[in-house]
Design a protein around this motif. Structure first.
Motif, short mmCIF file in Angstrom:
data_model
loop_
_atom_site.label_atom_id
_atom_site.label_comp_id
_atom_site.label_asym_id
_atom_site.label_seq_id
_atom_site.Cartn_x
_atom_site.Cartn_y
_atom_site.Cartn_z
N GLU A 68 -8.51 4.92 -9.75
CA GLU A 68 -7.62 3.98 -10.03
C GLU A 68 -8.25 2.40 -9.29
OE1 GLU A 68 -6.55 5.98 -6.13
OE2 GLU A 68 -7.32 6.62 -7.82
N ILE A 69 -9.13 2.57 -8.58
CA ILE A 69 -10.08 1.48 -7.98
C ILE A 69 -10.98 1.15 -8.76
CG2 ILE A 69 -11.21 0.66 -5.96
CD1 ILE A 69 -8.30 1.05 -5.62
N CYS A 76 -13.80 -3.96 -6.94
CA CYS A 76 -12.79 -4.07 -5.72
C CYS A 76 -13.68 -4.07 -4.54
CB CYS A 76 -11.52 -2.71 -6.08
SG CYS A 76 -10.67 -3.27 -7.46
N PHE A 91 -15.48 4.24 -3.64
CA PHE A 91 -14.21 4.73 -3.01
C PHE A 91 -13.74 6.16 -4.00
CE2 PHE A 91 -9.51 5.43 -4.41
CZ PHE A 91 -9.11 4.78 -2.99
N ARG A 118 -8.42 -5.08 -4.32
CA ARG A 118 -9.04 -6.07 -4.66
C ARG A 118 -9.25 -6.99 -3.94
NH1 ARG A 118 -9.39 -6.87 -10.04
NH2 ARG A 118 -8.98 -9.14 -9.84
N GLY A 129 -8.66 1.27 -0.73
CA GLY A 129 -9.28 0.40 -1.52
C GLY A 129 -8.21 -0.71 -2.09
N ILE A 177 -13.56 -1.69 -0.59
CA ILE A 177 -13.11 -0.54 0.20
C ILE A 177 -12.99 -1.00 1.71
CG2 ILE A 177 -15.49 0.58 0.24
CD1 ILE A 177 -14.26 3.41 0.49
#
Length: 444
Positions: free
Chosen positions: A200-201, A205, A110, A131, A129, A207
């Motif tokens: 922030e990702i 997580c 990401f 979760r 991106g 993408i």
């Protein structure tokens, strides 16, 4: 260091096809002791260490273990743990190595996308991106169909095209054990990246990207030395028809030279954009023949170990030899088209159904060695749970590789066709009694 002890070359998380390139290096560089560290990612019980593996502790343990020895170089081609461990250890010891932040940025899909969307906007698909447990009806901000993959993963695990929201929800339905494995695979990277990256990702997580249809996939290999990015060559990634599963990797590319030059230029600029200033790299790209568009898939901030002997067959020097030059701080020299063959490939054998594959009988393997001495067979047989897990995550499972070359592409394909006619992966081996321990090993 005692005078009778040689300096060390630490090889982290060596994989089976790495040995093909390592063996000649060990013979040619007897002034060093080559020591392997790490564990086998695919064999039980070694791979159980994934559940508690801490890459920073692993690096600290290595530094303590060899504190009385001279470490000359640290090398690795391993995507999941090895490249990161090598970067951490070379930083700690002050040895030549890939800069940690550049490596982390490349592996964080990401963050790399964010950087390339600013520096190479024409070569990036739409992306977002999220979760794995997010409300995908809100989290997905781009149009379907999409291609989904983990922010940090390897071997195309959990990468899949999703036509709509329903197929995405099905893809993200994991059992508890699968969630544990996913989190443990990303944990070492997450722990380090949180300290050195601002994004922030997180690494566990996913993408999502806009699908690139009607495209050919290639890999551009190169290296950076002294801050200068150099291109070695371009490999065609040929897929099994109707899938995104690799069928073979062929070097050199059969695309037009003008197109290859364009691909290599995009790869060079992508590597420069993340601050990659030392080490080998492999950039995966899409090329759409109809539009001529080139799209970056990802940067692998390490040598593509599976390609090492392909370059040796065609150019006359293995990527492992180049890897050692860079790790020792030497100025690398790489030949061009001075190898024995005009074309070489890594052929990938996959099963898309439920069939269980077996090692070819020994008489067939002996035939292969006698008839094609340059060919190398790598068995990657899987059993029970491991086979089922890979099939679920990838839609198929890989059970063997064959590396070989030819005078040109046609000659290489003819040689490979002959090999396929003589090797039988479906023949069951003679039955023998197994101990409980053997049965447990096969279940993993």
């Amino acid at each position: 260091m005692p005078p009778h002890l040689k300096p060390l070359v630490l090889v982290l998380f060596a994989q089976e096809y790495d040995e093909l390139g390592l063996d000649p290096l060990i013979i040619a560089h007897d002034e060093y002791d080559f020591v392997r560290e790490g564990f086998d990612f695919f064999k039980f019980p070694q791979n159980a260490r994934i559940l508690w593996f801490d890459v920073e502790r692993f690096v600290d343990d290595l530094a303590r273990k060899y504190r009385d020895r001279s470490i000359a170089a640290v090398v690795s081609t391993h995507e999941q743990f090895g490249a990161l461990a090598a970067s951490l250890l070379t930083t700690k010891l002050g040895l030549p190595g890939t800069p940690l932040k550049a490596l982390l940025t490349a592996q964080h899909k990401f963050l790399a996308r964010q950087i390339h969307s600013e520096t190479l906007p024409d070569n990036i698909p739409p992306f977002c991106g999220f979760r794995y447990d997010a409300d995908v009806s809100r989290a997905i901000t781009i149009d379907y169909p999409i291609f989904v993959k983990p922010v940090k993963a390897a071997f195309s695990v959990l990468a899949k095209r999703c036509a709509d929201e329903a197929s995405l929800r099905e893809h993200l339905r994991f059992r508890l054990w699968e969630k544990i494995i996913i989190k443990r695979l990303t944990w070492p990277f997450r722990r380090v990246s949180r300290k050195h990256l601002d994004c922030e990702i997180d690494a566990d997580c996913f993408i999502a990207e806009g699908c690139i249809d009607g495209a050919l996939q290639v890999c551009v290999d190169g290296y950076a030395h002294g801050g200068t990015v150099n291109i070695l060559g371009t490999v065609d990634s040929v897929m099994y028809p109707g899938s995104n599963a690799f069928m073979r990797f062929e070097y050199p590319s059969r695309l037009d030279a003008t197109i290859v030059a364009q691909l290599q230029d995009v790869a060079r600029r992508a590597v420069e954009a993340i601050g990659f200033s030392h080490g080998l790299f492999n950039v995966e790209l899409f090329y759409q023949p109809q539009s001529g568009r080139i799209t970056i898939i990802e940067i692998n901030p390490r040598m593509a170990g599976q390609f090492s002997d392909l370059y040796e067959r065609v150019d006359g020097k293995s990527l492992w030899s180049l890897e050692l030059d860079l790790a020792l701080g030497k100025t690398p020299v790489f030949p061009h088209r001075q190898g024995r063959f005009g074309s070489a490939a890594s052929f990938v054998f996959r099963e898309f159904g439920d069939a269980v594959k077996h090692a070819p009988p020994m008489d067939q393997q002996r035939w292969l060695t006698a008839t094609y001495p340059d060919a190398r067979l790598f068995l990657d047989l899987k059993h029970s749970t491991s086979r089922a897990r890979e099939t679920k995550w990838l839609g198929n499972y890989r059970y063997a590789l064959i590396h070989m070359g030819g005078r040109d592409h046609d000659d290489m394909m003819a040689r490979f066709a002959d090999v396929c006619e003589h090797l039988d992966f479906d023949a069951k081996p003679p039955r023998d009694k197994q101990s409980l321990w053997q049965k447990l090993r096969r279940s993993f």
